[in-house]
Design a protein around this motif. Structure first.
Motif, short mmCIF file in Angstrom:
data_model
loop_
_atom_site.label_atom_id
_atom_site.label_comp_id
_atom_site.label_asym_id
_atom_site.label_seq_id
_atom_site.Cartn_x
_atom_site.Cartn_y
_atom_site.Cartn_z
N MET A 165 0.84 -1.21 0.00
CA MET A 165 0.00 0.00 0.00
C MET A 165 0.86 1.25 0.00
O MET A 165 1.81 1.37 0.79
N ASP A 166 0.55 2.20 -0.90
CA ASP A 166 1.31 3.44 -0.96
C ASP A 166 1.23 4.23 0.33
O ASP A 166 2.17 4.93 0.71
N ASN A 167 0.10 4.10 1.04
CA ASN A 167 -0.09 4.86 2.28
C ASN A 167 0.87 4.44 3.38
O ASN A 167 1.05 5.16 4.37
N LEU A 168 1.49 3.28 3.24
CA LEU A 168 2.35 2.75 4.29
C LEU A 168 3.84 2.79 3.92
O LEU A 168 4.68 2.39 4.72
N LYS A 169 4.17 3.28 2.72
CA LYS A 169 5.55 3.24 2.26
C LYS A 169 6.51 4.04 3.14
O LYS A 169 7.70 3.74 3.21
N HIS A 170 6.01 5.07 3.78
CA HIS A 170 6.88 5.94 4.61
C HIS A 170 7.15 5.34 5.97
O HIS A 170 7.99 5.86 6.72
N LEU A 171 6.46 4.26 6.32
CA LEU A 171 6.61 3.67 7.65
C LEU A 171 7.76 2.66 7.67
O LEU A 171 8.02 1.97 6.70
N LYS A 172 8.39 2.55 8.82
CA LYS A 172 9.42 1.53 9.02
C LYS A 172 8.79 0.22 9.47
O LYS A 172 7.74 0.22 10.12
N LYS A 173 9.44 -0.87 9.15
CA LYS A 173 9.00 -2.17 9.62
C LYS A 173 9.43 -2.36 11.09
O LYS A 173 10.37 -1.72 11.57
N LEU A 174 8.75 -3.24 11.76
CA LEU A 174 9.00 -3.47 13.19
C LEU A 174 10.46 -3.78 13.46
O LEU A 174 11.04 -3.29 14.44
N SER A 175 11.08 -4.60 12.64
CA SER A 175 12.46 -5.02 12.88
C SER A 175 13.44 -3.86 12.81
O SER A 175 14.56 -3.96 13.33
N ALA A 176 13.05 -2.75 12.15
CA ALA A 176 13.95 -1.61 12.00
C ALA A 176 13.78 -0.58 13.11
O ALA A 176 14.54 0.40 13.18
N ILE A 177 12.82 -0.78 14.01
CA ILE A 177 12.53 0.20 15.05
C ILE A 177 13.48 0.02 16.23
O ILE A 177 13.56 -1.05 16.82
N LYS A 178 14.22 1.06 16.55
CA LYS A 178 15.15 1.04 17.68
C LYS A 178 14.72 2.01 18.79
O LYS A 178 15.09 1.83 19.95
N SER A 179 13.97 3.03 18.43
CA SER A 179 13.53 4.02 19.41
C SER A 179 12.30 4.72 18.87
O SER A 179 11.88 4.49 17.73
N ASN A 180 11.73 5.63 19.66
CA ASN A 180 10.54 6.36 19.23
C ASN A 180 10.78 7.19 17.98
O ASN A 180 9.85 7.49 17.23
N ALA A 181 12.05 7.58 17.75
CA ALA A 181 12.35 8.41 16.59
C ALA A 181 12.04 7.70 15.28
O ALA A 181 11.80 8.35 14.25
N GLY A 182 12.02 6.38 15.30
CA GLY A 182 11.75 5.63 14.08
C GLY A 182 10.28 5.41 13.80
O GLY A 182 9.93 4.90 12.74
N VAL A 183 9.42 5.78 14.73
CA VAL A 183 7.98 5.56 14.57
C VAL A 183 7.35 6.80 13.97
O VAL A 183 7.29 7.86 14.60
N LYS A 184 6.86 6.70 12.73
CA LYS A 184 6.29 7.83 12.01
C LYS A 184 4.77 7.88 12.16
O LYS A 184 4.13 6.87 12.46
N PHE A 185 4.20 9.05 11.92
CA PHE A 185 2.75 9.19 11.93
C PHE A 185 2.16 8.47 10.72
O PHE A 185 2.73 8.50 9.62
N LEU A 186 1.02 7.83 10.93
CA LEU A 186 0.39 7.09 9.85
C LEU A 186 0.00 8.02 8.71
O LEU A 186 0.19 7.70 7.53
N THR A 187 -0.56 9.18 9.04
CA THR A 187 -0.95 10.16 8.02
C THR A 187 -0.42 11.53 8.42
O THR A 187 -0.08 11.76 9.59
#
Length: 431
Positions: free
Chosen positions: A1-23
């Motif tokens: 889905m194009d709407n999710l392309k900007h999001l990181k996958k769970l395995s790449a998350i190391k801190s809150n800085a890696g968690v992007k807003f859904l929209t």
């Protein structure tokens, strides 16, 4: 889905800085960790606060703690930076403010540092090191710069950790157990069975959370064991193990019956007690529900949104044990102990995108296009095209076999009803 392309996958998350807003339609202002730090510290009896920041922050702080003096004589003061201090620092002013709080009788002061003093690099730790020998008031501090995170849970766990820095080593009391994450005034939430049984066996429970006293925290280093029932208190438990050699057992992040068995056995071992058949009925109910769920939940896809203080990753890991597939996870906070559950999910072949969901109106269409079988989280007043379990918040304060039964029975009821009706349960579900 194009709407999710900007999001990181769970395995790449190391801190809150890696968690992007859904929209892009996000409004993170209400997620400032300063609010949570004040709300918590303002409810610790005997603890004073000094918030350091610009007029915007200090004015906002009065919405959380309206009065400068607390019910038990606490002082809740503000230090407002002027334009000169924003550029050149505020060391001298802070030193003078702390000396005044000492003269006014503050027993302990939590210094809450907001964005600007943290950005300009004000050395609060150095100030405390310098002034502490000159005053009676005990000092500690917490950095609450919102620019470092998108969310507010750190306002709780970092504040508790800072209060923990006031603890000093004490002689161990073999019949004292600290319960980290439950308020001593939380009568509206039923006492978990394992805690009630410890009291019946003669153990004294000391609750460390909102509405506890400063003395509760100062004396906490004498406990024989820490039982953790909230993610906000896990870092404090880790610190107490390192500093005071107090073992901890975490119950807030486990759901599987056999993991609960192991945790309860460990509690018995640490406290030199033997459990009888006290848990057997609750255990059998949970085990029956768990076995039934394995037959029904396999292959179902889910999205987990905001589910209160429940940790999203351990919760998702438990659900994948039934063969459920996570499509998207909202992570309000990336906790230090999430790592083991992230590893579990990835090893099982699940690596969903991770996000912050803040705005229902913009987020729901994205969720609908994912076509989940079930959605966990709170969405007030929305009519949805998927099964919605919004009362996951009711798990708050529950642990052990009872929580597992409550959770699974609600889910089983949803899918039993769906099977009987022959159609999806819509409009906020029935849970």
């Amino acid at each position: 889905m194009d709407n999710l392309k900007h999001l990181k996958k769970l395995s790449a998350i190391k801190s809150n800085a890696g968690v992007k807003f859904l929209t892009p339609a996000a409004f993170p202002g209400s997620h400032c960790p300063m609010h949570t730090a004040l709300a918590l510290s303002g409810k610790i009896k005997g603890l004073s606060t000094l918030i350091i920041g610009t007029s915007e922050c200090t004015t906002y702080s009065r919405m959380v703690i309206p009065q400068a003096t607390g019910k038990n004589g606490e002082l809740h003061w503000m230090y407002v930076l002027d334009s000169h201090e924003v550029v050149f620092g505020c060391r001298d002013g802070i030193v003078n403010a702390l000396k005044k709080m000492d003269l006014a009788g503050a027993k302990a002061v939590l210094i809450i540092v907001t964005c600007v003093p943290e950005i300009i690099g004000e050395d609060i730790e150095g100030i405390i090191f310098e002034i502490q020998p000159e005053i009676k008031t005990s000092l500690t501090f917490v950095l609450m710069g919102h620019f470092k995170c998108n969310s507010y849970p750190s306002g709780s766990w970092k504040t508790l950790l800072s209060i923990g820095n006031l603890m000093r080593k004490r002689e161990t009391s073999l019949n004292t157990v600290n319960v980290l994450g439950r308020s001593p005034e939380e009568d509206h939430v039923p006492m978990p069975a394992v805690l009630s049984l410890l009291e019946k066996k003669g153990f004294s429970l000391r609750f460390l959370a909102m509405d506890s006293s400063l003395d509760d925290f100062l004396n906490a280093a004498d406990a024989a064991l820490n039982i953790v029932i909230s993610p906000f208190t896990q870092p404090l438990a880790v610190m107490m193990e390192q500093e005071f050699d107090i073992s901890y057992i975490s119950l807030h992040n486990i759901y599987d019956v056999f993991e609960i068995d192991k945790a309860y056995a460990e509690i018995g071992e640490k406290l030199s007690i033997k459990w009888g058949k006290e848990f057997e009925e609750d255990r059998q109910h949970a085990l029956f529900s768990q076995e039934k769920a394995k037959k029904i939940f396999a292959g179902l896809k889910f999205v987990s949104a905001f589910i209160g203080p429940t940790m999203v990753v351990p919760f998702a890991s438990y659900l994948t044990g039934f063969g459920m597939e996570p499509l998207l996870l909202h992570m309000e906070e990336v906790y230090p102990d999430d790592k083991q559950y992230i590893k579990e999910l990835v090893e099982r072949g699940y690596n969903p995108p991770v996000c912050h969901m803040i705005n229902n109106n913009s987020d729901i269409p994205v969720i609908e296009r994912l076509s989940p079988d079930i959605y966990f989280g709170y969405l007030a007043g929305e009519k949805l095209d998927f099964t919605h379990v919004h009362d996951i918040h009711n798990l708050y304060g529950q642990i052990g076999y009872g929580r597992t039964s409550y959770l699974l029975n609600d889910l089983l009821q949803i899918f039993d009803s769906r099977t009987q009706s022959g159609k999806e349960v819509l409009e906020n579900g029935i849970a």
